[in-house]
Design an enzyme around this catalytic site. Structure first.
Site, mmCIF file in Angstrom:
data_model
loop_
_atom_site.group_PDB
_atom_site.id
_atom_site.type_symbol
_atom_site.label_atom_id
_atom_site.label_comp_id
_atom_site.label_asym_id
_atom_site.label_seq_id
_atom_site.Cartn_x
_atom_site.Cartn_y
_atom_site.Cartn_z
ATOM 1 N N GLY A 18 0.862 -1.187 0.000
ATOM 2 C CA GLY A 18 0.000 0.000 0.000
ATOM 3 C C GLY A 18 0.892 1.229 0.000
ATOM 4 O O GLY A 18 1.824 1.343 0.813
ATOM 5 N N ALA A 19 0.610 2.150 -0.924
ATOM 6 C CA ALA A 19 1.506 3.279 -1.165
ATOM 7 C C ALA A 19 1.789 4.128 0.079
ATOM 8 O O ALA A 19 2.922 4.563 0.310
ATOM 9 C CB ALA A 19 0.901 4.143 -2.261
ATOM 10 N N ARG A 47 10.628 0.082 -4.821
ATOM 11 C CA ARG A 47 9.361 0.020 -5.567
ATOM 12 C C ARG A 47 9.291 1.277 -6.432
ATOM 13 O O ARG A 47 8.699 2.281 -6.025
ATOM 14 C CB ARG A 47 8.166 -0.108 -4.605
ATOM 15 C CG ARG A 47 7.105 -0.995 -5.220
ATOM 16 C CD ARG A 47 6.299 -1.845 -4.337
ATOM 17 N NE ARG A 47 5.292 -2.503 -5.169
ATOM 18 C CZ ARG A 47 4.101 -2.867 -4.760
ATOM 19 N NH1 ARG A 47 3.741 -2.672 -3.512
ATOM 20 N NH2 ARG A 47 3.254 -3.456 -5.584
ATOM 21 N N CYS A 98 -8.855 -4.733 -3.913
ATOM 22 C CA CYS A 98 -7.494 -4.810 -3.360
ATOM 23 C C CYS A 98 -7.467 -4.352 -1.889
ATOM 24 O O CYS A 98 -8.463 -4.508 -1.166
ATOM 25 C CB CYS A 98 -6.517 -4.002 -4.213
ATOM 26 S SG CYS A 98 -4.773 -4.310 -3.825
ATOM 27 N N SER A 100 -6.470 -0.934 0.208
ATOM 28 C CA SER A 100 -5.956 0.423 0.402
ATOM 29 C C SER A 100 -6.143 0.728 1.876
ATOM 30 O O SER A 100 -7.261 0.700 2.390
ATOM 31 C CB SER A 100 -6.742 1.412 -0.463
ATOM 32 O OG SER A 100 -6.746 2.682 0.161
ATOM 33 N N ASP A 167 -1.928 4.404 -6.340
ATOM 34 C CA ASP A 167 -0.468 4.330 -6.190
ATOM 35 C C ASP A 167 0.191 5.536 -6.824
ATOM 36 O O ASP A 167 1.183 6.047 -6.326
ATOM 37 C CB ASP A 167 0.079 3.034 -6.807
ATOM 38 C CG ASP A 167 -0.281 1.864 -5.929
ATOM 39 O OD1 ASP A 167 -1.331 1.250 -6.158
ATOM 40 O OD2 ASP A 167 0.466 1.608 -4.958
ATOM 41 N N ASN A 177 -3.631 2.299 -10.130
ATOM 42 C CA ASN A 177 -3.942 1.504 -8.936
ATOM 43 C C ASN A 177 -3.904 0.036 -9.351
ATOM 44 O O ASN A 177 -3.677 -0.301 -10.520
ATOM 45 C CB ASN A 177 -5.313 1.913 -8.367
ATOM 46 C CG ASN A 177 -5.545 1.360 -6.973
ATOM 47 O OD1 ASN A 177 -4.718 1.529 -6.077
ATOM 48 N ND2 ASN A 177 -6.645 0.668 -6.772
ATOM 49 N N LYS A 178 -4.148 -0.827 -8.405
ATOM 50 C CA LYS A 178 -4.054 -2.273 -8.614
ATOM 51 C C LYS A 178 -4.714 -2.725 -9.905
ATOM 52 O O LYS A 178 -5.745 -2.190 -10.308
ATOM 53 C CB LYS A 178 -4.701 -2.964 -7.404
ATOM 54 C CG LYS A 178 -4.715 -4.448 -7.397
ATOM 55 C CD LYS A 178 -3.344 -5.064 -7.459
ATOM 56 C CE LYS A 178 -2.355 -4.503 -6.455
ATOM 57 N NZ LYS A 178 -1.024 -5.079 -6.526
ATOM 58 N N LYS A 203 0.670 11.128 -3.982
ATOM 59 C CA LYS A 203 0.767 10.041 -4.976
ATOM 60 C C LYS A 203 0.930 10.666 -6.373
ATOM 61 O O LYS A 203 1.208 9.995 -7.345
ATOM 62 C CB LYS A 203 -0.487 9.169 -4.962
ATOM 63 C CG LYS A 203 -0.960 8.713 -3.580
ATOM 64 C CD LYS A 203 -0.320 7.447 -3.136
ATOM 65 C CE LYS A 203 -0.838 6.992 -1.777
ATOM 66 N NZ LYS A 203 -2.124 6.344 -1.786
#
Ligand code: RUB
Length: 274
Positions: A18-19, A47, A98, A100, A167, A177-178, A203
């Site tokens: 998770g960011a 990452r 997902c 978050s 993200d 995002n995912k 982000k």
């Protein structure tokens, strides 16, 4: 093991995911690192598709004050939670995909404020972060139903609201995002369900202002299928871009804005990014 090495290992293995939490872990490691320059290089590379990680490290490098930054991020999170939970009303079904941490914090806060609602979540292969979401929400006594990814249409059909994390956000307002996020946004759009992205504004990736493409993370094929038959290629993109037209708004510490206005607000509020 050195704290930077340990943090890098935890981020790479998705132990820290998770960011938002990736960025916090990186700042904490940076604060303890002896060789700051080397630490930034290693942490950023752990990452490379996480702008909040880069922005947070850029901030402490330029301005110092790691402790103050952690406090600011915590205060910002409280604002996002406040804005986000206002969207949740009694009797709603909220859909998410997902895991978050920000979306979960919003949902848990809404529950603690006495709101009665349900959550639908898709499991999110290959790492099943949707199960983590379900586990945390059910521990907070929020009724939650888990769906396989291909049942996303079912999961959304009766939902009133979709909330996902982010993200990365580009200068054009695309949200990364995912994997599956744009697919589920399409389904939500078909059913006219509002789609909110709940995120810290860091982000936003400033390099996209200059036309650089946001990199989409690809991971190893073996995460999907350990021993596939010879000749079978495996695609393991872990994120995807969501077109801003499919989003109702971005909820951040700056407020609730359409993607284009969000970009203007971030650049205005954080001049050091430009
Ligand atoms: C997690 C994911 C989350 C965002 C936002 O992917 O896509 O939606 O990172 O999370 P992964 P947060 O498990 O691969 O890191 O709201 O916690 O910043």
């Amino acid at each position: 093991m050195d704290v930077v090495e340990k943090t890098v290992r935890d981020i790479k293995s998705i132990k820290v995911q998770g960011a938002y939490h990736i960025a916090i872990a990186a700042v904490k490691a940076y604060m303890k690192a002896k060789d700051k320059k080397k630490a930034v290089k290693k942490l950023v590379a752990s990452r490379p598709t996480e702008p909040m990680l880069r922005n947070s490290l850029m901030y402490v490098e330029k301005m110092g004050g790691g402790k103050e930054l952690l406090m600011k991020l915590e205060e910002d999170l409280k604002k996002i939670i406040e804005y986000g939970s206002e969207k949740i009303k009694d009797g709603m079904i909220v859909y998410t995909h997902c895991h978050s941490s920000i979306v979960n914090d919003i949902l848990i806060h809404a529950k603690k404020s006495g709101k009665k609602f349900e959550v639908h979540v898709t499991e999110t292969r290959p790492f099943f972060q949707g199960r983590l979401t379900a586990k945390q929400l059910s521990a907070a006594r929020i009724p939650v139903t888990l769906f396989v990814d291909s049942a996303a249409r079912l999961a959304l059909k009766k939902a009133d609201l979709m909330m996902i994390g982010a993200d990365a956000i580009t200068a054009e307002g695309y949200v990364i995002n995912k994997i599956g996020s744009e697919l589920v946004a399409d389904v939500a759009n078909n059913y006219q369900i509002p789609v909110f992205v709940c995120t810290h504004s860091w982000k936003f990736d400033p390099k996209t202002i200059f036309g650089f493409d946001e990199e989409i993370e690809r991971r190893e094929a073996k995460e999907i299928w350990k021993n596939p038959p010879r000749g079978v290629k495996i695609s393991n993109y872990v994120f995807e871009k969501v077109n801003p037209e499919k989003l109702t708004a971005i909820i951040s510490e700056l407020g609730i804005f359409k993607p284009a206005t969000f970009i203007v607000e971030v650049r205005k509020s954080y001049g050091w990014m430009n």
